[in-house]
Design a protein around this motif. Structure first.
Motif, PDB file in Angstrom:
ATOM      1  N   SER A 185       0.833  -1.194   0.000  1.00 40.04           N
ATOM      2  CA  SER A 185       0.000   0.000   0.000  1.00 40.04           C
ATOM      3  C   SER A 185       0.875   1.255   0.000  1.00 40.04           C
ATOM      4  CB  SER A 185      -0.937  -0.019   1.209  1.00 40.04           C
ATOM      5  OG  SER A 185      -1.901   1.008   1.126  1.00 40.04           O
ATOM      6  N   TYR A 210       0.931  -3.653   4.597  1.00 38.52           N
ATOM      7  CA  TYR A 210      -0.364  -3.523   5.264  1.00 38.52           C
ATOM      8  C   TYR A 210      -0.351  -4.145   6.652  1.00 38.52           C
ATOM      9  CZ  TYR A 210      -5.351  -4.157   6.183  1.00 38.52           C
ATOM     10  OH  TYR A 210      -6.598  -4.145   6.757  1.00 38.52           O
ATOM     11  N   PRO A 261      -2.144   2.952   4.852  1.00 41.05           N
ATOM     12  CA  PRO A 261      -2.883   1.868   4.204  1.00 41.05           C
ATOM     13  C   PRO A 261      -4.331   1.762   4.669  1.00 41.05           C
ATOM     14  CG  PRO A 261      -0.679   1.127   4.736  1.00 41.05           C
ATOM     15  CD  PRO A 261      -0.829   2.497   5.346  1.00 41.05           C
TER      16      PRO A 261
END
Length: 339
Positions: free
Chosen positions: A197, A265, A312
């Motif tokens: 992310s 993440y 994220p």
């Protein structure tokens, strides 16, 4: 690169594939163009690294090619299809080529897309989250059911711009005829590798005393030896107000700095956004962004008047992206997008 760039310009990059479908998408449809491009056209179906291997030996140029590939696809040269890079080289090195920036920022781009959509009879619905894609007994998509009970019937098909993982969640499997297909698609999605992310930093700051020739775009690579896709290694910075003063009040600038699909993440998973742990992690993980901006504007923290950090979890919540992911990490020459 010139012969490859010329070959890439003969047909859309989306036509290049490494699987047997290339017979339809490229060879049959664009046979005259392929004949003109010769063997160079077929070199474009594999990873860009195969073109670099043996042809480029300078370490900096190799690093630079990996960085360009990464910024285009989210993967280094060994995962980016050569057609994509060659096509962009053809664009970058045209006579009088320049990098455009939209006046009004990303909002202006959105408005332009909406105008185009409405011009051709389309309609954009806001606050209309899709709850489910409806299927008939044969498995054909018939429309979408919205959260809150609304329904939109499809004339021909339903096109999902959600990620492969989020699309699977929208598919019903109550019909026996489609259960196997939905389960198969779900399995493909489960085994599809995902890009990490992002981390974002948005800052509004005092522009007093800054040079008039402050540049719009900046790329900071902290350590080339780690690789361009290494965690917290590459920072991108844009200062749009240097080109479009309407983006900030008089005497001020705004900037956006981010980590391009390198933020894991799992560091954020399960955190309560209002918890002290989450706030501490935001400060810790955004430090590399502040440090990157400081290479351009050393006293940025003193100048900052407003700042916001995206994580994220921000991507996951507001963009409705599974795990806040940038998207599938499909390597050229190794796999295809599911579906």
């Amino acid at each position: 690169m010139r012969p490859l760039a010329k070959a890439a310009a003969l047909m859309p990059p989306v036509a290049f594939r490494y699987d047997p479908g290339v017979l339809v998408s490229a060879i049959v449809r664009y046979l005259p163009a392929l004949a003109t491009g010769g063997t160079n056209a077929m070199k474009l179906t594999g990873p860009f690294s195969k073109i670099l291997d043996g042809a480029v030996t300078d370490p900096f140029i190799i690093n630079w090619m990996n960085l360009l590939s990464f910024l285009l696809s989210g993967l280094p040269a060994n995962g980016t299809i050569a057609a994509e890079v060659a096509f962009m080289f053809n664009e970058w090195y045209r006579p009088d080529c320049q990098l455009d920036f939209p006046l009004g920022g990303s909002q202006a781009m959105v408005q332009a897309l909406i105008r185009g959509l409405e011009k051709f009879g389309g309609r954009l619905l806001l606050n209309s989250h899709v709850e489910q894609i409806t299927l008939d007994s044969s498995g054909k998509a018939t429309g979408v059911r919205l959260c809150g009970g609304g329904f939109i019937k499809a004339r021909k098909a339903v096109v999902s711009n959600a990620s492969v993982w989020d699309t699977v969640k929208l598919l019903p499997n109550q019909h026996s005829a489609v259960q196997a297909a939905v389960a198969r698609f779900g399995k493909e999605a489960q085994h599809t590798p995902a890009c990490p992310s992002f981390m974002h930093l948005h800052v509004g700051f005092d522009a007093t005393g800054l040079p008039d020739d402050l540049e719009l775009h900046h790329i900071i690579v902290n350590d080339w030896s780690k690789g361009v896709d290494a965690e917290q290694n590459v920072v991108l910075v844009s200062i749009p107000s240097v080109k479009d003063p309407s983006m900030a009040p008089p005497g001020k600038h705004c900037l956006h700095a981010y980590l391009p699909a390198t933020e894991p993440y799992h560091l954020w998973q399960g955190l309560d956004c209002r918890s002290p742990e989450h706030l501490r992690l935001k400060e810790e993980r955004s430090a590399v962004l502040w440090d990157g901006v400081a290479k351009i504007i050393p006293d940025i923290r003193r100048r900052a008047e407003v700042s916001c950090v995206g994580t994220p979890l921000t991507h996951e919540r507001f963009l409705r992206r599974a795990r806040g992911s940038y998207g599938p990490a499909i390597k050229a020459g190794e796999a295809m997008f599911p579906g």
